[in-house]
Design a protein around this motif. Structure first.
Motif, PDB file in Angstrom:
ATOM      1  N   ALA A  16       0.824  -1.208   0.000  1.00  0.00           N
ATOM      2  CA  ALA A  16       0.000   0.000   0.000  1.00  0.00           C
ATOM      3  C   ALA A  16       0.858   1.258   0.000  1.00  0.00           C
ATOM      4  O   ALA A  16       0.587   2.225  -0.734  1.00  0.00           O
ATOM      5  CB  ALA A  16      -0.937  -0.007   1.207  1.00  0.00           C
ATOM      6  N   LEU A  17       1.911   1.261   0.815  1.00  0.00           N
ATOM      7  CA  LEU A  17       2.803   2.415   0.868  1.00  0.00           C
ATOM      8  C   LEU A  17       3.528   2.606  -0.457  1.00  0.00           C
ATOM      9  O   LEU A  17       3.658   3.738  -0.952  1.00  0.00           O
ATOM     10  CB  LEU A  17       3.811   2.239   2.005  1.00  0.00           C
ATOM     11  N   GLY A  18       4.000   1.504  -1.038  1.00  0.00           N
ATOM     12  CA  GLY A  18       4.705   1.600  -2.316  1.00  0.00           C
ATOM     13  C   GLY A  18       3.817   2.095  -3.433  1.00  0.00           C
ATOM     14  O   GLY A  18       4.212   2.970  -4.226  1.00  0.00           O
ATOM     15  N   SER A  19       2.600   1.569  -3.520  1.00  0.00           N
ATOM     16  CA  SER A  19       1.669   1.989  -4.568  1.00  0.00           C
ATOM     17  C   SER A  19       1.264   3.450  -4.378  1.00  0.00           C
ATOM     18  O   SER A  19       1.144   4.209  -5.356  1.00  0.00           O
ATOM     19  CB  SER A  19       0.435   1.090  -4.564  1.00  0.00           C
ATOM     20  N   SER A  20       1.064   3.843  -3.124  1.00  0.00           N
ATOM     21  CA  SER A  20       0.693   5.232  -2.849  1.00  0.00           C
ATOM     22  C   SER A  20       1.826   6.188  -3.214  1.00  0.00           C
ATOM     23  O   SER A  20       1.594   7.253  -3.806  1.00  0.00           O
ATOM     24  CB  SER A  20       0.335   5.396  -1.368  1.00  0.00           C
ATOM     25  N   GLU A  21       3.047   5.812  -2.865  1.00  0.00           N
ATOM     26  CA  GLU A  21       4.195   6.653  -3.195  1.00  0.00           C
ATOM     27  C   GLU A  21       4.362   6.785  -4.710  1.00  0.00           C
ATOM     28  O   GLU A  21       4.617   7.881  -5.225  1.00  0.00           O
ATOM     29  CB  GLU A  21       5.462   6.054  -2.577  1.00  0.00           C
ATOM     30  N   CYS A  22       4.218   5.681  -5.424  1.00  0.00           N
ATOM     31  CA  CYS A  22       4.322   5.731  -6.887  1.00  0.00           C
ATOM     32  C   CYS A  22       3.202   6.582  -7.485  1.00  0.00           C
ATOM     33  O   CYS A  22       3.420   7.320  -8.462  1.00  0.00           O
ATOM     34  CB  CYS A  22       4.274   4.312  -7.459  1.00  0.00           C
ATOM     35  N   MET A  23       2.005   6.498  -6.909  1.00  0.00           N
ATOM     36  CA  MET A  23       0.890   7.296  -7.406  1.00  0.00           C
ATOM     37  C   MET A  23       1.132   8.785  -7.176  1.00  0.00           C
ATOM     38  O   MET A  23       0.871   9.616  -8.051  1.00  0.00           O
ATOM     39  CB  MET A  23      -0.415   6.865  -6.725  1.00  0.00           C
ATOM     40  N   ILE A  24       1.650   9.130  -6.004  1.00  0.00           N
ATOM     41  CA  ILE A  24       1.969  10.529  -5.720  1.00  0.00           C
ATOM     42  C   ILE A  24       3.025  11.043  -6.689  1.00  0.00           C
ATOM     43  O   ILE A  24       2.942  12.173  -7.199  1.00  0.00           O
ATOM     44  CB  ILE A  24       2.453  10.672  -4.258  1.00  0.00           C
ATOM     45  N   SER A  25       4.024  10.216  -6.955  1.00  0.00           N
ATOM     46  CA  SER A  25       5.072  10.605  -7.901  1.00  0.00           C
ATOM     47  C   SER A  25       4.506  10.812  -9.300  1.00  0.00           C
ATOM     48  O   SER A  25       4.871  11.770 -10.002  1.00  0.00           O
ATOM     49  CB  SER A  25       6.160   9.533  -7.919  1.00  0.00           C
ATOM     50  N   ASP A  26       3.593   9.938  -9.714  1.00  0.00           N
ATOM     51  CA  ASP A  26       2.989  10.070 -11.047  1.00  0.00           C
ATOM     52  C   ASP A  26       2.083  11.298 -11.126  1.00  0.00           C
ATOM     53  O   ASP A  26       1.983  11.947 -12.168  1.00  0.00           O
ATOM     54  CB  ASP A  26       2.192   8.808 -11.383  1.00  0.00           C
ATOM     55  N   LEU A  27       1.402  11.600 -10.029  1.00  0.00           N
ATOM     56  CA  LEU A  27       0.508  12.762 -10.023  1.00  0.00           C
ATOM     57  C   LEU A  27       1.270  14.071 -10.221  1.00  0.00           C
ATOM     58  O   LEU A  27       0.726  15.043 -10.754  1.00  0.00           O
ATOM     59  CB  LEU A  27      -0.274  12.815  -8.712  1.00  0.00           C
ATOM     60  N   LYS A  28       2.516  14.104  -9.796  1.00  0.00           N
ATOM     61  CA  LYS A  28       3.318  15.312  -9.970  1.00  0.00           C
ATOM     62  C   LYS A  28       3.598  15.601 -11.445  1.00  0.00           C
ATOM     63  O   LYS A  28       3.827  16.756 -11.819  1.00  0.00           O
ATOM     64  CB  LYS A  28       4.643  15.166  -9.216  1.00  0.00           C
ATOM     65  N   LYS A  29       3.557  14.551 -12.262  1.00  0.00           N
ATOM     66  CA  LYS A  29       3.850  14.730 -13.690  1.00  0.00           C
ATOM     67  C   LYS A  29       2.609  14.676 -14.569  1.00  0.00           C
ATOM     68  O   LYS A  29       2.696  14.865 -15.777  1.00  0.00           O
ATOM     69  CB  LYS A  29       4.828  13.621 -14.136  1.00  0.00           C
ATOM     70  N   TYR A  30       1.447  14.435 -13.961  1.00  0.00           N
ATOM     71  CA  TYR A  30       0.231  14.216 -14.748  1.00  0.00           C
ATOM     72  C   TYR A  30      -0.729  15.387 -14.574  1.00  0.00           C
ATOM     73  O   TYR A  30      -0.919  15.903 -13.459  1.00  0.00           O
ATOM     74  CB  TYR A  30      -0.450  12.924 -14.302  1.00  0.00           C
ATOM     75  N   LYS A  31      -1.335  15.804 -15.669  1.00  0.00           N
ATOM     76  CA  LYS A  31      -2.362  16.846 -15.640  1.00  0.00           C
ATOM     77  C   LYS A  31      -3.725  16.181 -15.840  1.00  0.00           C
ATOM     78  O   LYS A  31      -3.990  15.652 -16.921  1.00  0.00           O
ATOM     79  CB  LYS A  31      -2.114  17.875 -16.735  1.00  0.00           C
ATOM     80  N   PRO A  32      -4.553  16.177 -14.809  1.00  0.00           N
ATOM     81  CA  PRO A  32      -5.843  15.480 -14.907  1.00  0.00           C
ATOM     82  C   PRO A  32      -6.675  15.963 -16.078  1.00  0.00           C
ATOM     83  O   PRO A  32      -6.644  17.150 -16.447  1.00  0.00           O
ATOM     84  CB  PRO A  32      -6.517  15.827 -13.565  1.00  0.00           C
ATOM     85  N   PHE A  33      -7.410  15.020 -16.658  1.00  0.00           N
ATOM     86  CA  PHE A  33      -8.344  15.254 -17.759  1.00  0.00           C
ATOM     87  C   PHE A  33      -7.651  15.697 -19.055  1.00  0.00           C
ATOM     88  O   PHE A  33      -8.314  16.158 -19.976  1.00  0.00           O
ATOM     89  CB  PHE A  33      -9.405  16.306 -17.384  1.00  0.00           C
ATOM     90  N   GLN A  34      -6.323  15.502 -19.119  1.00  0.00           N
ATOM     91  CA  GLN A  34      -5.631  15.888 -20.341  1.00  0.00           C
ATOM     92  C   GLN A  34      -4.857  14.742 -20.956  1.00  0.00           C
ATOM     93  O   GLN A  34      -4.239  14.899 -21.999  1.00  0.00           O
ATOM     94  CB  GLN A  34      -4.653  17.043 -20.046  1.00  0.00           C
ATOM     95  N   GLY A  35      -4.837  13.574 -20.299  1.00  0.00           N
ATOM     96  CA  GLY A  35      -4.040  12.487 -20.819  1.00  0.00           C
ATOM     97  C   GLY A  35      -4.813  11.225 -21.004  1.00  0.00           C
ATOM     98  O   GLY A  35      -5.957  11.118 -20.668  1.00  0.00           O
TER      99      GLY A  35
END
Length: 491
Positions: free
Chosen positions: A472-491
């Motif tokens: 859970a911690l690993g998946s959450s950390e990876c998701m947070i990292s991906d969110l920093k590079k992702y613009k919602p509703f544009q990809g």
């Protein structure tokens, strides 16, 4: 036991030679049509249960196994797969003994997983189980929407690459495809009865086998090519990120996320009781279910190992997060397209199979609370020229549509396949696959506190909790990292 007596109906016309024998004809007994609880007699066998287990386990989780192997390498990857298969089988055996209560052979049947929890652990644990189960179903809905949209994008890009070459401008947004998938689910979600979805379940099972086999075949074909990736003993290398390596922290988080992805691939315990409830009572259901679970998990593990190893050998440490959408395969493009189309069809049906129990629970709860509400109970009928009238309910229409809209929007905000799969697997694995089966078995068999069996079961539970927490911690950390590079509703 139910029986019907048909004295006059069963008289034999023998020319009135022996009226005494005629009048003494034995009564017709249809008790073989019903079980000991008055329900229709079950006819399931070892083979049908094994098929249910295999089709329940093999699903979209298989597409992330090559990526999971790449995080851990040739030694740890296969070993972790085997460990998950062992734990899943062991706890499935414990759960099989909890189907009947208090005696595993002659006790009262539990028709669902939550019934078994209630009978063995009481109402408080049922509440906890319900929260975990329905939260898992919500997460699965999001995961399936992401996966289906990714496959539709892959089909679009594959066709583009076929016509313009692999260097062509073939970018595509997943937002329109998520919207399309959600629209289809809004329509299908209005089907009022879960039993009417049997055809979707069968179709979904066939599709899952097809795309899994295609992924395996493409992986093997690329692995024997001269440009395959081989992989490494320890998986993705630690080093300078500027030259293609990863930092030590990212390596650790990637391994943890991979644990969640593998846990997701083995998640089926929540429906094991329902599968067992289809079995004939003789031989005892728990014995048949244990054999079916063993056969099904061995078959699934061999298949998982083949797909994961073939994909890792094909791409090495660069294995894509989704084997069919990472574009390590370009040709034959029609086969890649067909595999992704199978994924979409599978998930259209699987979405409904997983969400219908949630729909039913919510609607039954509100129906019992407000029995006189017209909004909740009134059925409307719409005449159609090609068949019987369609019937719908305003409450069902509004709430089910809202559920699909919410899961679709969340999928657009968090369109990260491996992160979401890992988080779902981490959240569901320990409580549903380990904790509840272990606790129910201890109560069912009255395992003495601090006995070797009691200590082993708790050690297993604590160890699996640690694995789920790390995932859970690993998946959450990876998701947070991906969110920093992702613009919602544009990809």
């Amino acid at each position: 036991m139910m029986a019907q007596w048909h004295g006059d109906h069963d008289k034999l016309e023998l020319g009135r030679v022996n009226a005494c024998i005629v009048n003494a004809a034995p009564p017709y007994d249809d008790s073989n049509k019903f079980d000991d609880d008055g329900k229709t007699r079950r006819t399931g066998s070892f083979w049908t249960a094994s098929a249910h287990v295999i089709t329940a386990v093999i699903g979209s989780g298989v597409l992330s196994l090559a990526w999971s192997m790449a995080q851990m390498g040739w030694v740890a990857g296969p070993l972790v797969l085997l460990l998950f298969s062992f734990v899943t089988y062991y706890t499935s055996s414990l759960l099989a003994d909890c189907y009947r209560h208090p005696d595993p052979v002659t006790g009262k049947r539990n028709y669902t997983y939550m019934d078994a929890v209630k009978a063995n652990l009481g109402p408080r644990q049922v509440l906890l189980c319900g929260v975990v189960q329905y939260a898992n179903l919500l997460g699965t809905s999001i995961g399936y929407t992401i996966t289906a949209a990714s496959s539709m994008v892959a089909i679009t890009r594959s066709d583009c690459f076929h016509h313009k070459g692999t260097k062509g401008p073939c970018q595509a947004s997943n937002i329109p495809y998520m919207s399309m998938f959600g629209f289809v689910q809004i329509i299908l979600s209005q089907i009022p009865e879960f039993g009417e979805l049997w055809f979707l379940s069968v179709l979904a099972a066939v599709m899952s086998f097809l795309y899994s086999t295609i992924g395996l075949g493409l992986g093997i074909a690329k692995a024997v090519d001269h440009q395959h990736g081989y992989g490494s003993i320890t998986g993705i290398s630690v080093g300078d990120p500027s030259v293609g390596y990863v930092s030590m922290s990212n390596k650790i988080w990637g391994i943890c996320s991979a644990l969640g992805n593998i846990a997701f691939a083995y998640s089926f315990s929540m429906i094991l009781i329902e599968i067992q409830d289809t079995l004939k009572s003789s031989p005892p259901e728990n014995k048949t279910m244990k054999r079916a679970s063993l056969f099904g998990i061995i078959t699934t593990t061999i298949f998982y190992m083949s797909v994961g190893c073939a994909g890792y050998a094909a791409f090495g440490d660069n294995a894509p997060g989704n084997l069919l959408t990472g574009f390590g395969f370009y040709n034959p493009y029609w086969l890649v397209d067909f595999g992704n189309a199978c994924v979409v069809v599978h998930l259209v049906g699987a979405y409904q199979v997983y969400t219908q129990p949630l729909f039913a629970f919510f609607e039954n709860t509100l129906s019992s609370r407000w029995p006189k509400s017209q909004f909740i109970h009134k059925e409307y009928y719409l005449k159609v020229p090609w068949g019987e009238p369609l019937h719908f309910n305003l409450f069902r229409l509004v709430w089910r549509s809202m559920y699909v809209v919410v899961t679709t929007v969340l999928s657009m905000v968090l369109p990260f396949f491996n992160d979401v799969m890992g988080l779902i697997g981490a959240f569901a694995f320990w409580p549903l696959t380990v904790y509840f089966p272990v606790q129910m078995f201890i109560v069912q068999r009255q395992v003495q506190r601090w006995s070797p069996k009691w200590c082993w079961l708790h050690l297993l539970s604590v160890s699996c909790f640690a694995v789920s927490l790390a995932a859970a911690l690993g998946s959450s950390e990876c998701m947070i990292s991906d969110l920093k590079k992702y613009k919602p509703f544009q990809g």
